[in-house]
Write an enzyme that holds these catalytic residues in place. Structure first.
Site, PDB file in Angstrom:
ATOM      1  N   TYR A  33       0.822  -1.202   0.000  1.00 34.15           N
ATOM      2  CA  TYR A  33       0.000   0.000   0.000  1.00 34.15           C
ATOM      3  C   TYR A  33       0.854   1.249   0.000  1.00 34.15           C
ATOM      4  O   TYR A  33       2.059   1.201   0.259  1.00 34.15           O
ATOM      5  CB  TYR A  33      -0.954   0.000   1.201  1.00 34.15           C
ATOM      6  CG  TYR A  33      -0.309   0.371   2.523  1.00 34.15           C
ATOM      7  CD1 TYR A  33      -0.489   1.648   3.063  1.00 34.15           C
ATOM      8  CD2 TYR A  33       0.465  -0.538   3.232  1.00 34.15           C
ATOM      9  CE1 TYR A  33       0.095   2.000   4.275  1.00 34.15           C
ATOM     10  CE2 TYR A  33       1.044  -0.197   4.438  1.00 34.15           C
ATOM     11  CZ  TYR A  33       0.863   1.073   4.960  1.00 34.15           C
ATOM     12  OH  TYR A  33       1.457   1.423   6.148  1.00 34.15           O
ATOM     13  N   LYS A 151       6.573  -1.984   1.789  1.00 34.82           N
ATOM     14  CA  LYS A 151       5.416  -1.393   2.473  1.00 34.82           C
ATOM     15  C   LYS A 151       4.205  -2.312   2.322  1.00 34.82           C
ATOM     16  O   LYS A 151       3.331  -2.110   1.469  1.00 34.82           O
ATOM     17  CB  LYS A 151       5.124   0.001   1.931  1.00 34.82           C
ATOM     18  CG  LYS A 151       4.220   0.833   2.834  1.00 34.82           C
ATOM     19  CD  LYS A 151       4.169   2.280   2.349  1.00 34.82           C
ATOM     20  CE  LYS A 151       3.223   3.136   3.171  1.00 34.82           C
ATOM     21  NZ  LYS A 151       3.715   3.345   4.554  1.00 34.82           N
ATOM     22  N   GLU A 183      12.410   2.442  13.977  1.00 34.27           N
ATOM     23  CA  GLU A 183      11.516   3.491  13.505  1.00 34.27           C
ATOM     24  C   GLU A 183      10.291   3.542  14.400  1.00 34.27           C
ATOM     25  O   GLU A 183      10.141   2.739  15.321  1.00 34.27           O
ATOM     26  CB  GLU A 183      11.110   3.241  12.050  1.00 34.27           C
ATOM     27  CG  GLU A 183      10.468   1.894  11.818  1.00 34.27           C
ATOM     28  CD  GLU A 183      10.339   1.534  10.338  1.00 34.27           C
ATOM     29  OE1 GLU A 183      10.468   2.436   9.489  1.00 34.27           O
ATOM     30  OE2 GLU A 183      10.103   0.354  10.043  1.00 34.27           O
ATOM     31  N   LEU A 207      11.434   1.305   6.781  1.00 35.87           N
ATOM     32  CA  LEU A 207      10.790   1.748   5.555  1.00 35.87           C
ATOM     33  C   LEU A 207      11.573   2.908   4.959  1.00 35.87           C
ATOM     34  O   LEU A 207      12.013   3.807   5.678  1.00 35.87           O
ATOM     35  CB  LEU A 207       9.357   2.197   5.852  1.00 35.87           C
ATOM     36  CG  LEU A 207       8.534   2.604   4.628  1.00 35.87           C
ATOM     37  CD1 LEU A 207       8.258   1.395   3.738  1.00 35.87           C
ATOM     38  CD2 LEU A 207       7.228   3.261   5.048  1.00 35.87           C
TER      39      LEU A 207
END
Length: 287
Positions: A33, A151, A183, A207
């Site tokens: 996504y 992702k 993260e 990411l």
């Protein structure tokens, strides 16, 4: 008001959009996504999101949907149909529903990917009052799978992390692996020492944030030093300031980590300046 969504070539009322129970995203989280922000009715960082989407598909050997080259037009049409001035567009591509449930990937030549897009209206997205006071984060163990650079829709643990933060009276969580921050649950993490911005280097561990890339470029252009390396929670607690970046929050100051206030407990000057620069420059380049 009922939204108009996009599903496999059709613009439909959200109440009429249906996906098969055999879709592999539903059964296996076999989907990817992207979320693109909308400011002033225009798309922010669209090209970067499209390139990362293509990379995610390639990494998973997932075929592109037939409408892949029309994604910009589809985004713009959804903005128009739903009257979005400030908000977000969520896009999801799955491997589809090629047959009965099976762990083995179907032959890409036989796949009909599922393509879904919908809008979220968020008036005041750019002037979010939370940015003026900053957010509080807690640290949690990072137990996700190893390919965080893709992702995917595997978001259960990040969702659990946000719930852990909420239970602790905080706003979000920073994940820690082997003693170092990877993260946030849905964002990239940074600390600031003096004029130096420190953030983890790109790898499979995090990411590859589209907002991250833009913010670091703007920081260097503003004569701020950038160092891409690991940092620990203890180092973060001693930082002058901290912040996170994402497509939905832009640059968001962090004012507390595990109950320890950073500086005087208010948003730092560099985080606020980077937010201002990012919004200004992104609006200029929006499509």
């Amino acid at each position: 008001m009922t939204r108009t969504v996009y599903l496999n070539g059709e613009y439909l009322p959200e109440t009429e959009a249906k996906v098969s129970i055999f879709d592999r995203a539903f059964l296996m989280a076999d989907g990817v996504y992207e979320v693109t922000s909308v400011l002033g009715g225009k798309l922010i960082d669209f090209e970067g999101h499209a390139k990362r989407l293509e990379r995610s598909l390639n990494e998973l050997d997932m075929p592109k949907p037939a409408a892949f080259d029309d994604l910009l037009e589809i985004h713009r049409e959804l903005v128009r149909l739903n009257g979005i001035d400030e908000g977000m567009i969520y896009l999801q591509i799955t491997r589809g529903a090629p047959g009965d449930r099976d762990f083995v990937f179907p032959d890409p030549a036989t796949c009909e990917p599922t393509l879904v897009l919908f809008t979220q209206n968020k008036p005041g997205l750019a002037d979010n009052p939370v940015a003026k006071k900053g957010i509080k984060v807690i640290s949690i163990e990072d137990v996700r799978w190893g390919r965080r650079d893709i992702k995917t829709t595997q978001l259960l643990y990040p969702s659990m992390g946000k719930m852990m933060a909420k239970k602790a009276g905080a706003d979000d969580a920073w994940m820690v692996e082997d003693g170092f921050v990877t993260e946030g649950t849905s964002n990239n993490a940074y600390i600031v020492k003096g004029n130096k911005i420190i953030t983890r280097a790109l790898s499979n561990d995090i990411l590859h944030g589209i907002t991250r890339a833009a913010v670091l470029r703007f920081a260097r252009e503003a004569q701020m030093e950038v160092e891409e390396r690991n940092f620990s929670i203890d180092e973060a607690k001693e930082a002058d300031e901290a912040f996170v970046t994402s497509a939905s929050t832009f640059v968001m100051p962090v004012v507390e980590i595990d109950g320890v206030a950073l500086g005087d407990g208010t948003p730092g000057a560099r985080a606020l300046r980077l937010r201002e620069i990012y919004l200004d420059e992104s609006r200029k380049a929006a499509v």
